[in-house]
Design a protein around this motif. Structure first.
Motif, mmCIF file in Angstrom:
data_model
loop_
_atom_site.group_PDB
_atom_site.id
_atom_site.type_symbol
_atom_site.label_atom_id
_atom_site.label_comp_id
_atom_site.label_asym_id
_atom_site.label_seq_id
_atom_site.Cartn_x
_atom_site.Cartn_y
_atom_site.Cartn_z
ATOM 1 N N ARG A 71 0.832 -1.207 0.000
ATOM 2 C CA ARG A 71 0.000 0.000 0.000
ATOM 3 C C ARG A 71 0.861 1.249 0.000
ATOM 4 N NH1 ARG A 71 -3.245 -3.014 3.642
ATOM 5 N NH2 ARG A 71 -2.360 -1.941 5.420
ATOM 6 N N VAL A 72 1.983 1.199 0.764
ATOM 7 C CA VAL A 72 2.898 2.340 0.803
ATOM 8 C C VAL A 72 3.462 2.599 -0.592
ATOM 9 C CG1 VAL A 72 5.146 3.125 1.675
ATOM 10 C CG2 VAL A 72 3.481 2.140 3.241
ATOM 11 N N GLN A 73 3.846 1.502 -1.254
ATOM 12 C CA GLN A 73 4.408 1.655 -2.595
ATOM 13 C C GLN A 73 3.367 2.189 -3.584
ATOM 14 O OE1 GLN A 73 6.428 -1.993 -2.711
ATOM 15 N NE2 GLN A 73 8.417 -1.058 -3.005
ATOM 16 N N ASN A 74 2.137 1.695 -3.462
ATOM 17 C CA ASN A 74 1.055 2.206 -4.302
ATOM 18 C C ASN A 74 0.844 3.693 -4.081
ATOM 19 O OD1 ASN A 74 0.470 -0.187 -5.559
ATOM 20 N ND2 ASN A 74 -1.089 -0.796 -4.091
ATOM 21 N N GLU A 83 -1.929 11.649 -8.272
ATOM 22 C CA GLU A 83 -3.258 11.233 -7.844
ATOM 23 C C GLU A 83 -3.349 11.039 -6.344
ATOM 24 O OE1 GLU A 83 -4.012 7.659 -9.993
ATOM 25 O OE2 GLU A 83 -4.045 8.676 -11.938
ATOM 26 N N TYR A 84 -2.255 11.320 -5.654
ATOM 27 C CA TYR A 84 -2.250 11.063 -4.217
ATOM 28 C C TYR A 84 -3.179 12.027 -3.481
ATOM 29 C CZ TYR A 84 -0.597 10.334 0.513
ATOM 30 O OH TYR A 84 -0.540 10.053 1.848
ATOM 31 N N GLY A 85 -3.824 11.504 -2.434
ATOM 32 C CA GLY A 85 -4.684 12.360 -1.618
ATOM 33 C C GLY A 85 -6.104 12.431 -2.133
ATOM 34 N N THR A 86 -6.414 11.595 -3.125
ATOM 35 C CA THR A 86 -7.761 11.543 -3.670
ATOM 36 C C THR A 86 -8.311 10.144 -3.441
ATOM 37 O OG1 THR A 86 -6.993 13.018 -5.401
ATOM 38 C CG2 THR A 86 -9.144 12.001 -5.734
ATOM 39 N N CYS A 87 -9.545 10.033 -2.975
ATOM 40 C CA CYS A 87 -10.135 8.733 -2.708
ATOM 41 C C CYS A 87 -10.220 7.913 -3.998
ATOM 42 C CB CYS A 87 -11.526 8.896 -2.098
ATOM 43 S SG CYS A 87 -12.369 7.330 -1.862
ATOM 44 N N ARG A 98 -6.401 12.804 8.086
ATOM 45 C CA ARG A 98 -6.541 11.358 7.934
ATOM 46 C C ARG A 98 -5.258 10.758 7.370
ATOM 47 N NH1 ARG A 98 -9.390 6.806 7.288
ATOM 48 N NH2 ARG A 98 -9.358 5.676 5.315
ATOM 49 N N LEU A 99 -4.588 11.482 6.493
ATOM 50 C CA LEU A 99 -3.396 10.941 5.836
ATOM 51 C C LEU A 99 -2.193 10.922 6.775
ATOM 52 C CD1 LEU A 99 -3.830 12.706 2.412
ATOM 53 C CD2 LEU A 99 -3.952 10.247 2.813
ATOM 54 N N LYS A 100 -2.136 11.891 7.686
ATOM 55 C CA LYS A 100 -0.943 11.994 8.538
ATOM 56 C C LYS A 100 -0.695 10.705 9.336
ATOM 57 C CE LYS A 100 2.630 13.737 10.465
ATOM 58 N NZ LYS A 100 3.901 13.630 9.729
ATOM 59 N N THR A 105 -3.049 5.513 3.074
ATOM 60 C CA THR A 105 -4.479 5.438 2.789
ATOM 61 C C THR A 105 -4.823 6.085 1.455
ATOM 62 O OG1 THR A 105 -4.899 5.640 5.135
ATOM 63 C CG2 THR A 105 -6.759 6.003 3.691
ATOM 64 N N GLN A 106 -5.627 5.407 0.674
ATOM 65 C CA GLN A 106 -6.084 6.017 -0.570
ATOM 66 C C GLN A 106 -7.598 5.907 -0.690
ATOM 67 O OE1 GLN A 106 -3.495 5.892 -4.123
ATOM 68 N NE2 GLN A 106 -2.477 4.223 -3.044
ATOM 69 N N ILE A 107 -8.231 5.766 0.475
ATOM 70 C CA ILE A 107 -9.687 5.679 0.514
ATOM 71 C C ILE A 107 -10.177 6.647 1.579
ATOM 72 C CG2 ILE A 107 -11.646 4.142 0.928
ATOM 73 C CD1 ILE A 107 -9.719 1.831 0.263
ATOM 74 N N CYS A 108 -11.206 7.419 1.300
ATOM 75 C CA CYS A 108 -11.697 8.374 2.286
ATOM 76 C C CYS A 108 -12.476 7.641 3.384
ATOM 77 C CB CYS A 108 -12.567 9.434 1.627
ATOM 78 S SG CYS A 108 -14.185 8.841 1.130
ATOM 79 N N VAL A 109 -12.745 8.367 4.471
ATOM 80 C CA VAL A 109 -13.388 7.754 5.628
ATOM 81 C C VAL A 109 -14.750 7.159 5.247
ATOM 82 C CG1 VAL A 109 -14.269 8.147 7.946
ATOM 83 C CG2 VAL A 109 -12.206 9.293 7.213
ATOM 84 N N SER A 110 -15.552 7.903 4.493
ATOM 85 C CA SER A 110 -16.904 7.412 4.227
ATOM 86 C C SER A 110 -16.877 6.167 3.340
ATOM 87 C CB SER A 110 -17.800 8.501 3.649
ATOM 88 O OG SER A 110 -17.109 9.275 2.715
#
Ligand code: ZN
Length: 121
Positions: A71-74, A83-87, A98-100, A105-110
């Motif tokens: 996931r880190v590599q992705n 594209e980072y930081g977008t669900c 959420r990212l910190k 993470t590449q999925i938002c909370v909802s």
């Protein structure tokens, strides 16, 4: 949309690079202890059970570390693509808060909550 500031982006990139280094060495370490138990070794029945249990735990650790490393590599690749930081599902911006703690993470909370409650996306 609340996209990341350049400074936040750099900070998360450093976090990811660091995480990648840590996970890489963890995966290498656990790969060592996850080696098959040598059944020829003259150890008692109980310690053999222990050895097999330890091995299973090491294998489980290795799996979760290498999954996180993936996931880190992705996430790093997503950064390179911009594209980072977008669900990955709804394309909403993921907030820095959420990212910190979880920079891969590449999925938002909802979307994550939807996924965890078992509703198909
Ligand atoms: Zn989403």
């Amino acid at each position: 949309m609340a996209f990341l500031t350049p400074a936040q982006f750099v900070e998360l990139r450093l976090d990811l690079e660091k995480l990648k280094g840590e996970l890489t060495s963890l995966v290498e370490l656990t790969a060592e202890s996850a080696k098959p138990v040598d059944l020829e070794e003259p150890i008692g029945r109980l310690s053999r059970m222990d050895a097999m249990q330890n091995q299973q735990m090491a294998q489980a650790n290795e799996r979760s570390h290498s999954e996180r490393l993936d996931r880190v590599q992705n996430a790093l690749e997503a950064m390179d693509r911009g594209e980072y930081g977008t669900c990955g599902f709804c394309r909403e911006a993921i907030p820095f808060e959420r990212l910190k703690p979880l920079p891969e993470t590449q999925i938002c909370v909802s979307c994550q909550e939807r996924g965890e409650s078992g509703v198909s996306r």
